[in-house]
Design a protein around this motif. Structure first.
Motif, PDB file in Angstrom:
ATOM      1  N   ALA A 270       0.830  -1.205   0.000  1.00  0.00           N
ATOM      2  CA  ALA A 270       0.000   0.000   0.000  1.00  0.00           C
ATOM      3  C   ALA A 270       0.863   1.254   0.000  1.00  0.00           C
ATOM      4  CB  ALA A 270      -0.913   0.001   1.223  1.00  0.00           C
ATOM      5  N   GLU A 271       2.066   1.127   0.606  1.00  0.00           N
ATOM      6  CA  GLU A 271       2.954   2.284   0.641  1.00  0.00           C
ATOM      7  C   GLU A 271       3.584   2.527  -0.714  1.00  0.00           C
ATOM      8  OE1 GLU A 271       6.865   3.774   3.136  1.00  0.00           O
ATOM      9  OE2 GLU A 271       5.757   1.987   3.734  1.00  0.00           O
ATOM     10  N   VAL A 272       3.875   1.448  -1.437  1.00  0.00           N
ATOM     11  CA  VAL A 272       4.499   1.584  -2.744  1.00  0.00           C
ATOM     12  C   VAL A 272       3.489   2.005  -3.788  1.00  0.00           C
ATOM     13  CG1 VAL A 272       5.742   0.342  -4.536  1.00  0.00           C
ATOM     14  CG2 VAL A 272       6.224  -0.130  -2.131  1.00  0.00           C
ATOM     15  N   GLU A 273       2.314   1.404  -3.724  1.00  0.00           N
ATOM     16  CA  GLU A 273       1.324   1.660  -4.759  1.00  0.00           C
ATOM     17  C   GLU A 273       0.801   3.080  -4.649  1.00  0.00           C
ATOM     18  OE1 GLU A 273      -2.855  -0.249  -6.442  1.00  0.00           O
ATOM     19  OE2 GLU A 273      -1.784  -1.175  -4.790  1.00  0.00           O
ATOM     20  N   ALA A 274       0.795   3.777  -5.723  1.00  0.00           N
ATOM     21  CA  ALA A 274       0.309   5.157  -5.753  1.00  0.00           C
ATOM     22  C   ALA A 274      -0.741   5.278  -6.839  1.00  0.00           C
ATOM     23  CB  ALA A 274       1.448   6.127  -6.017  1.00  0.00           C
ATOM     24  N   GLU A 275      -1.636   6.188  -6.641  1.00  0.00           N
ATOM     25  CA  GLU A 275      -2.665   6.417  -7.641  1.00  0.00           C
ATOM     26  C   GLU A 275      -2.040   6.972  -8.909  1.00  0.00           C
ATOM     27  OE1 GLU A 275      -5.860   5.703  -7.564  1.00  0.00           O
ATOM     28  OE2 GLU A 275      -5.667   4.784  -5.595  1.00  0.00           O
ATOM     29  N   GLY A 276      -2.480   6.486 -10.044  1.00  0.00           N
ATOM     30  CA  GLY A 276      -1.978   6.992 -11.313  1.00  0.00           C
ATOM     31  C   GLY A 276      -2.287   8.460 -11.473  1.00  0.00           C
ATOM     32  N   PRO A 277      -1.418   9.175 -12.136  1.00  0.00           N
ATOM     33  CA  PRO A 277      -1.636  10.620 -12.305  1.00  0.00           C
ATOM     34  C   PRO A 277      -2.915  10.890 -13.094  1.00  0.00           C
ATOM     35  CG  PRO A 277       0.607   9.953 -12.914  1.00  0.00           C
ATOM     36  CD  PRO A 277      -0.176   8.708 -12.761  1.00  0.00           C
ATOM     37  N   ASN A 278      -3.908  11.459 -12.412  1.00  0.00           N
ATOM     38  CA  ASN A 278      -5.201  11.704 -13.050  1.00  0.00           C
ATOM     39  C   ASN A 278      -5.131  12.845 -14.060  1.00  0.00           C
ATOM     40  OD1 ASN A 278      -6.468   9.671 -11.522  1.00  0.00           O
ATOM     41  ND2 ASN A 278      -6.743  11.076  -9.782  1.00  0.00           N
ATOM     42  N   ASP A 279      -4.243  13.825 -13.820  1.00  0.00           N
ATOM     43  CA  ASP A 279      -4.171  14.986 -14.702  1.00  0.00           C
ATOM     44  C   ASP A 279      -3.132  14.801 -15.802  1.00  0.00           C
ATOM     45  OD1 ASP A 279      -2.068  14.947 -12.970  1.00  0.00           O
ATOM     46  OD2 ASP A 279      -2.031  17.113 -12.621  1.00  0.00           O
ATOM     47  N   CYS A 280      -2.604  13.610 -15.969  1.00  0.00           N
ATOM     48  CA  CYS A 280      -1.565  13.365 -16.973  1.00  0.00           C
ATOM     49  C   CYS A 280      -2.218  13.162 -18.338  1.00  0.00           C
ATOM     50  CB  CYS A 280      -0.756  12.129 -16.585  1.00  0.00           C
ATOM     51  SG  CYS A 280       0.598  11.779 -17.702  1.00  0.00           S
ATOM     52  N   PRO A 281      -1.845  13.941 -19.350  1.00  0.00           N
ATOM     53  CA  PRO A 281      -2.413  13.739 -20.684  1.00  0.00           C
ATOM     54  C   PRO A 281      -1.992  12.382 -21.247  1.00  0.00           C
ATOM     55  CG  PRO A 281      -0.608  15.311 -20.762  1.00  0.00           C
ATOM     56  CD  PRO A 281      -0.875  15.054 -19.323  1.00  0.00           C
ATOM     57  N   SER A 282      -2.741  11.893 -22.210  1.00  0.00           N
ATOM     58  CA  SER A 282      -2.482  10.552 -22.728  1.00  0.00           C
ATOM     59  C   SER A 282      -2.539  10.539 -24.253  1.00  0.00           C
ATOM     60  CB  SER A 282      -3.496   9.550 -22.163  1.00  0.00           C
ATOM     61  OG  SER A 282      -4.814   9.904 -22.543  1.00  0.00           O
ATOM     62  N   VAL A 283      -1.859   9.564 -24.833  1.00  0.00           N
ATOM     63  CA  VAL A 283      -1.899   9.271 -26.263  1.00  0.00           C
ATOM     64  C   VAL A 283      -2.400   7.843 -26.407  1.00  0.00           C
ATOM     65  CG1 VAL A 283      -0.537   8.984 -28.359  1.00  0.00           C
ATOM     66  CG2 VAL A 283      -0.006  10.855 -26.780  1.00  0.00           C
ATOM     67  N   ARG A 284      -3.405   7.628 -27.253  1.00  0.00           N
ATOM     68  CA  ARG A 284      -4.028   6.316 -27.368  1.00  0.00           C
ATOM     69  C   ARG A 284      -3.806   5.649 -28.718  1.00  0.00           C
ATOM     70  NH1 ARG A 284      -7.704   5.295 -23.296  1.00  0.00           N
ATOM     71  NH2 ARG A 284      -8.069   7.062 -21.872  1.00  0.00           N
ATOM     72  N   CYS A 482      20.091  14.134 -12.227  1.00  0.00           N
ATOM     73  CA  CYS A 482      20.213  12.675 -12.190  1.00  0.00           C
ATOM     74  C   CYS A 482      20.960  12.216 -13.445  1.00  0.00           C
ATOM     75  CB  CYS A 482      18.841  12.008 -12.131  1.00  0.00           C
ATOM     76  SG  CYS A 482      17.805  12.531 -10.743  1.00  0.00           S
ATOM     77  N   ASN A 483      21.967  11.397 -13.265  1.00  0.00           N
ATOM     78  CA  ASN A 483      22.684  10.879 -14.421  1.00  0.00           C
ATOM     79  C   ASN A 483      22.591   9.363 -14.568  1.00  0.00           C
ATOM     80  OD1 ASN A 483      24.283  10.243 -12.251  1.00  0.00           O
ATOM     81  ND2 ASN A 483      26.121  11.262 -13.005  1.00  0.00           N
ATOM     82  N   LEU A 484      21.874   8.688 -13.663  1.00  0.00           N
ATOM     83  CA  LEU A 484      21.612   7.255 -13.785  1.00  0.00           C
ATOM     84  C   LEU A 484      20.192   6.975 -13.311  1.00  0.00           C
ATOM     85  CD1 LEU A 484      22.530   4.326 -14.325  1.00  0.00           C
ATOM     86  CD2 LEU A 484      23.302   4.245 -11.940  1.00  0.00           C
ATOM     87  N   PHE A 485      19.497   6.142 -14.079  1.00  0.00           N
ATOM     88  CA  PHE A 485      18.130   5.776 -13.718  1.00  0.00           C
ATOM     89  C   PHE A 485      18.027   4.256 -13.658  1.00  0.00           C
ATOM     90  CE2 PHE A 485      17.937   9.863 -15.816  1.00  0.00           C
ATOM     91  CZ  PHE A 485      17.123  10.607 -14.978  1.00  0.00           C
ATOM     92  N   THR A 486      17.255   3.770 -12.696  1.00  0.00           N
ATOM     93  CA  THR A 486      17.006   2.339 -12.562  1.00  0.00           C
ATOM     94  C   THR A 486      15.513   2.120 -12.350  1.00  0.00           C
ATOM     95  OG1 THR A 486      17.409   2.432 -10.162  1.00  0.00           O
ATOM     96  CG2 THR A 486      19.283   1.873 -11.579  1.00  0.00           C
ATOM     97  N   CYS A 487      15.046   0.963 -12.764  1.00  0.00           N
ATOM     98  CA  CYS A 487      13.637   0.624 -12.545  1.00  0.00           C
ATOM     99  C   CYS A 487      13.540  -0.847 -12.174  1.00  0.00           C
ATOM    100  CB  CYS A 487      12.796   0.916 -13.792  1.00  0.00           C
ATOM    101  SG  CYS A 487      13.208  -0.123 -15.218  1.00  0.00           S
ATOM    102  N   GLY A 488      12.440  -1.198 -11.540  1.00  0.00           N
ATOM    103  CA  GLY A 488      12.284  -2.576 -11.086  1.00  0.00           C
ATOM    104  C   GLY A 488      10.842  -2.972 -10.942  1.00  0.00           C
ATOM    105  N   PHE A 489      10.653  -4.166 -10.390  1.00  0.00           N
ATOM    106  CA  PHE A 489       9.296  -4.679 -10.243  1.00  0.00           C
ATOM    107  C   PHE A 489       8.639  -4.213  -8.956  1.00  0.00           C
ATOM    108  CE2 PHE A 489       7.778  -6.819 -13.732  1.00  0.00           C
ATOM    109  CZ  PHE A 489       6.675  -7.597 -13.418  1.00  0.00           C
ATOM    110  N   ASP A 490       9.222  -3.210  -8.307  1.00  0.00           N
ATOM    111  CA  ASP A 490       8.550  -2.552  -7.190  1.00  0.00           C
ATOM    112  C   ASP A 490       7.741  -1.353  -7.674  1.00  0.00           C
ATOM    113  OD1 ASP A 490      10.637  -0.988  -7.956  1.00  0.00           O
ATOM    114  OD2 ASP A 490      11.586  -0.860  -6.000  1.00  0.00           O
ATOM    115  N   ARG A 491       7.505  -1.268  -9.008  1.00  0.00           N
ATOM    116  CA  ARG A 491       6.611  -0.279  -9.630  1.00  0.00           C
ATOM    117  C   ARG A 491       7.159   1.141  -9.630  1.00  0.00           C
ATOM    118  NH1 ARG A 491       0.764  -2.080  -7.012  1.00  0.00           N
ATOM    119  NH2 ARG A 491       1.113  -4.339  -7.129  1.00  0.00           N
TER     120      ARG A 491
END
Length: 507
Positions: A270-284, A482-491
């Protein structure tokens, strides 16, 4: 009294054998006092036990010759196991000494556990097999720590600056735009790709055109276009226009040096999960859809110039497309199992594909009339990624827990091998600093130079850092915080500021 004389002879024979056994023990390599004391105590106790057993043989119904042969065989077996026991004690002492030396460097070696595991063999195994296994364990333990003796006097500084949170599932891949404005792109198993402001961590745009997991994202070298690969068996090219928000002051997050290895407990979902940005524009809708694969498209990249794109799929093929017409130009076949990654050279028409078949292949399209392929078998497990550097090198990572650096001019054998303690996922190489970032299954991210010397390990302490498998890393060469970015399965994706002293890079 023939019985008494026979038993006396057996006793004398046993003492002589025990004496010869004691002499054979003394011929071992160790000269330490405690080892000699251990042998004497062991032999004294076992000699008295054996004499008691010999005294009880007076009541045995077995012939004397048979009893003598049995005692001889038992003595030989006992002698072998005593030698193994003493050798194991020496191995444990040696491993403890090596671990003590590694502790000062911030590393740990599970050599003691290896030694324990080596001794847990079935009793039906012969003594020679036990001895061989112990020798193999000792060699593996010592070879594993050789590179750790290359100590450095200065320490790299790695600071966590931003966390990019908004995806509802794990993030497979990330990339940084090559044109202005500089933004971060992420590809997620939640069927979306997102563009982020590097300085503020705000979502700028969301792409919703895929019907399956988005497995990779790459940006066009000169235009504001993105190329995404998906589990829906397609790759999409879509245009974007973003406006960067006003940068906010960077919060100074106190961080230990990069070699800090304090582990953290997992945060609640619950701490990791965040609501998706509602005001973020989208391309479909994609501007171009690349089809023809019969399986998951796991990766895609632009060829130099951006007029062609290459895709890699679980159908064991890689396809080369014309971007303007979306037509298939070449189908690259030859891998025996599913592909895991593809990468293009930054300045030449070269493509490298990696596969679960433990190989990676180099495809040459510099001659329009013919393309050649070279197969490289340098790993023993799935090759998770292989990437080009600006120079004439290829760096490959694998589930066999190794990373290898190859010279394009002579790829018969690697020029450097990096051995790690966990499977390696999608790696990246810094263009300016020539540093390799290794994301691991065990949640760690390590930095090495091109010669295989470890420079740093990103910190995981103070409830900061990745809490699940780290899937990908990407460097940013622009002048950003920031000069390095990482991503993982913690969302989440994380932006780091990496400061490697010149002294470390020159080593």
């Amino acid at each position: 009294m023939p019985v008494e004389s026979s038993s006396s002879g057996v006793v004398r024979q046993a003492k002589q054998k025990r004496k010869s056994h004691s002499l054979s023990i003394k011929r071992t390599n160790s000269t330490e006092q405690e080892r000699s004391g251990l042998q004497r105590d062991m032999l004294d106790g076992q000699s008295s036990d054996n004499l008691e057993c010999l005294g009880r043989t007076e009541d045995s119904k077995l012939p004397l010759s048979l009893r003598t042969n049995l005692m001889d065989l038992f003595s030989q077996i006992e002698r072998e196991f005593e030698n193994l026991y003493i050798e194991n004690i020496e191995l444990r002492r040696e491993i403890e000494t090596l671990n003590d030396r590694l502790t000062a460097d911030g590393q740990t070696l599970e050599g003691a556990d290896l030694a324990k595991g080596a001794l847990k063999t079935k009793t039906s195994h012969s003594t020679s097999q036990l001895s061989q296994k112990l020798k193999t364990t000792y060699k593996a333990s010592t070879s594993k720590i050789v590179s750790s003796f290359k100590t450095t006097t200065s320490r790299a500084v790695c600071q966590l600056l931003r966390e990019y949170v908004g995806h509802r599932d794990g993030i497979w891949d990330l990339s940084v735009t090559r044109t202005q404005p500089t933004v971060l792109g992420t590809a997620s198993a939640d069927h979306t790709a997102m563009l982020w402001s590097i300085e503020t961590g705000k979502c700028l745009l969301k792409y919703l055109g895929h019907q399956g997991s988005v497995n990779s994202i790459k940006f066009h070298p000169t235009e504001q276009m993105a190329l995404t690969a998906s589990g829906d068996q397609t790759a999409h090219i879509w245009r974007f226009m973003v406006q960067l928000p006003t940068p906010q002051p960077v919060t100074d997050i106190s961080q230990p040096p990069c070699d800090d290895d304090l582990d953290i407990s997992d945060k609640d979902e619950a701490e990791v999960e965040a609501e998706g940005p509602n005001d973020c524009p989208s391309v479909r809708v994609a501007s171009t859809t690349l089809r023809s694969h019969q399986g998951v498209v796991i990766a895609a990249d632009w060829l130099v110039g951006g007029k062609q794109a290459v895709t890699a799929s679980w159908d064991r093929t890689a396809n080369l497309y014309d971007v303007e017409t979306s037509e298939l130009v070449h189908s690259l076949t030859g891998h025996d199992q599913e592909l895991t990654h593809c990468c293009t050279h930054p300045t030449q028409r070269l493509v490298v594909t990696s596969s679960r078949d433990t190989t990676f292949r180099l495809w040459d399209f510099r001659d329009p009339s013919i393309h050649s392929v070279n197969v490289f078998q340098g790993h023993t497990d799935t090759v998770t990624s292989a990437v080009f550097t600006v120079g004439d090198n290829v760096v490959s990572g694998s589930d066999d827990r190794t990373v290898k650096v190859w010279d394009l001019k002579n790829m018969r054998s690697p020029i450097a091998t990096i051995r790690t303690d966990s499977a390696v996922n999608r790696i990246s190489v810094s263009v300016s600093q020539k540093i390799i970032a290794l994301p691991h299954d065990n949640r760690q991210v390590r930095l090495f130079d091109m010669s295989g010397v470890r420079l740093a390990r990103l910190p995981r302490s103070n409830r900061q850092g990745h809490r699940r498998m780290v899937c990908c890393s990407a460097w940013c060469e622009d002048n950003t915080s920031c000069n390095l970015f990482t991503c993982g399965f913690d969302r989440q994706a994380i932006g780091w500021n990496i400061n490697i002293p010149a002294l470390l890079q020159d080593k």
